[in-house]
Design a protein around this motif. Structure first.
Motif, PDB file in Angstrom:
ATOM      1  N   ARG A  77       8.784   7.139   2.061  1.00  0.00           N
ATOM      2  CA  ARG A  77       9.889   6.432   1.724  1.00  0.00           C
ATOM      3  C   ARG A  77      10.431   5.809   2.926  1.00  0.00           C
ATOM      4  N   ARG A  78      10.563   6.564   3.926  1.00  0.00           N
ATOM      5  CA  ARG A  78      10.991   6.202   5.483  1.00  0.00           C
ATOM      6  C   ARG A  78      10.050   5.098   6.023  1.00  0.00           C
ATOM      7  N   MET A  79       9.034   5.078   5.647  1.00  0.00           N
ATOM      8  CA  MET A  79       8.055   4.112   6.266  1.00  0.00           C
ATOM      9  C   MET A  79       8.204   2.733   5.416  1.00  0.00           C
ATOM     10  N   GLU A  80       8.413   3.102   4.248  1.00  0.00           N
ATOM     11  CA  GLU A  80       8.658   1.959   3.152  1.00  0.00           C
ATOM     12  C   GLU A  80      10.061   1.066   3.673  1.00  0.00           C
ATOM     13  N   GLU A 135       1.054  -1.154  -0.108  1.00  0.00           N
ATOM     14  CA  GLU A 135      -0.021  -0.119   0.016  1.00  0.00           C
ATOM     15  C   GLU A 135       0.928   1.146  -0.029  1.00  0.00           C
ATOM     16  N   VAL A 136       1.821   1.330   0.851  1.00  0.00           N
ATOM     17  CA  VAL A 136       2.724   2.469   0.914  1.00  0.00           C
ATOM     18  C   VAL A 136       3.418   2.575  -0.283  1.00  0.00           C
ATOM     19  N   ARG A 137       4.011   1.645  -1.004  1.00  0.00           N
ATOM     20  CA  ARG A 137       4.550   1.870  -2.353  1.00  0.00           C
ATOM     21  C   ARG A 137       3.644   2.328  -3.304  1.00  0.00           C
ATOM     22  N   ARG A 164       5.962  16.680  -1.460  1.00  0.00           N
ATOM     23  CA  ARG A 164       7.241  16.056  -1.500  1.00  0.00           C
ATOM     24  C   ARG A 164       7.783  15.713  -0.094  1.00  0.00           C
ATOM     25  N   ALA A 165       6.985  16.180   0.870  1.00  0.00           N
ATOM     26  CA  ALA A 165       7.250  15.858   2.469  1.00  0.00           C
ATOM     27  C   ALA A 165       6.508  14.379   2.582  1.00  0.00           C
ATOM     28  N   LEU A 183       8.389   3.519  15.106  1.00  0.00           N
ATOM     29  CA  LEU A 183       8.055   4.587  15.962  1.00  0.00           C
ATOM     30  C   LEU A 183       8.934   5.561  15.552  1.00  0.00           C
ATOM     31  N   GLU A 184      10.281   5.319  15.845  1.00  0.00           N
ATOM     32  CA  GLU A 184      11.226   6.223  15.940  1.00  0.00           C
ATOM     33  C   GLU A 184      11.501   7.129  14.533  1.00  0.00           C
ATOM     34  N   ALA A 185      11.280   6.523  13.621  1.00  0.00           N
ATOM     35  CA  ALA A 185      11.224   6.990  12.117  1.00  0.00           C
ATOM     36  C   ALA A 185      10.348   8.380  12.111  1.00  0.00           C
ATOM     37  N   PHE A 186       9.522   8.353  12.930  1.00  0.00           N
ATOM     38  CA  PHE A 186       8.621   9.677  12.741  1.00  0.00           C
ATOM     39  C   PHE A 186       8.813  10.601  13.635  1.00  0.00           C
ATOM     40  N   ALA A 187       9.769  10.341  14.649  1.00  0.00           N
ATOM     41  CA  ALA A 187      10.123  11.168  15.778  1.00  0.00           C
ATOM     42  C   ALA A 187      10.636  12.640  15.597  1.00  0.00           C
ATOM     43  N   SER A 188      11.255  12.802  14.374  1.00  0.00           N
ATOM     44  CA  SER A 188      12.001  13.921  14.104  1.00  0.00           C
ATOM     45  C   SER A 188      11.124  14.487  13.027  1.00  0.00           C
ATOM     46  N   ALA A 189      11.034  14.164  11.940  1.00  0.00           N
ATOM     47  CA  ALA A 189      10.418  14.990  10.669  1.00  0.00           C
ATOM     48  C   ALA A 189       9.210  14.513  10.548  1.00  0.00           C
TER      49      ALA A 189
END
Lengths: 135, 135
Positions: B105-108, A96-98, B98-99, B129-135
């Motif tokens: 992409r990060r989630m992917e 789904e993400v892709r 773009r954001a 979880l950590e992946a979204f902590a910053s941006a």
DNA sequence: TGTACACCCTGTAGGAACTACAGACTCAAT
DNA sequence: ATTGAGTCTGTAGTTCCTACAGGGTGTACA
């Protein structure tokens, strides 16, 4: 606030960018664990809650439903013990993400074209709609 | 149905993948023009409506609100006459798109890692979880 | 020609995911 | 002790759908 690494819902709201009312709603909806309470009944949060809320916010912004996010959080919490199940759920979301990335890329290209053309003062016929007709 | 290139709301629903009730809702909400009617009062649509509805569906799925979609459609319809305005609105949406792509992409990447690790039977500590902590 | 039967109409009421009060309580600072 | 910002619960409103109810339409077939 009893300890330095513990903070109120207002601070959590500020740090996560999620509305106070929405935080309480997520608690009712079971996306956030019921937090500890101060003697006076105030909710007490920690850094881990900021992380979790940021994740929920981003995922919502990317079009995931609360149910889907619950699944993703379960993956993160490793509530689904079976590795096979983690694999399957993960793969579903990955697909789904892709697909979402592909569609956003297309939208990006079109918007970029329009913006560039407009900067030159020549408005092209708009291809925004056609871009989504097929996929 | 009077002409071959004109069809009912049921057909439109099928071709666009949008619920009949939702189509009528979009009409009330002003995202779709009021369509022509048959003598008996049935809504009559054309191919252009399929295109427009597909666009709305995709954009919703990507997390855009109806208000944002209205803006995008206005861009497409070139209701905003001024090229400068088209440029500005387009640029705003482009930044947002773009954001979204970056976050997806990060989630992917993370989901792919998890899925692969799980296929090997080794469950990693979860970095979702950590992946979204910053941006 | 009439009569099924699938389709469509309007209007209203529900659900999901928030958002915004009201009225009362808490907490920290003075 | 008091003041004022922050929080509490509960309820009602908003957005974006979704699902009927009760009735009309369109066409295919006897």
């Amino acid at each position: 606030m009893p300890a330095p690494d513990v903070f109120s819902i207002g601070v959590l709201s500020e740090r996560s960018g999620v509305n106070i009312e929405t935080i309480r709603y997520y608690e009712r909806a079971g996306l956030l664990q019921k937090p500890a309470r101060s003697p006076g009944g105030y909710r007490l949060y920690r850094t881990v809650d900021v992380t979790r809320l940021c994740f929920i916010r981003r995922a919502r912004d990317l079009g995931f439903s609360l149910d889907e996010i619950r699944h993703l959080l379960d993956l993160a919490d490793q509530k689904s013990r079976s590795c096979r199940r983690v694999h399957d759920i993960g793969l579903t979301h990955l697909t789904e993400v892709r697909a979402k990335i592909r569609r956003l890329r297309r939208m990006e290209g079109i918007l970029a074209t329009m913006v560039k053309a407009c900067a030159n003062g020549t408005m092209p016929a708009c291809p925004l709609l056609e871009a989504f007709a097929s996929a």
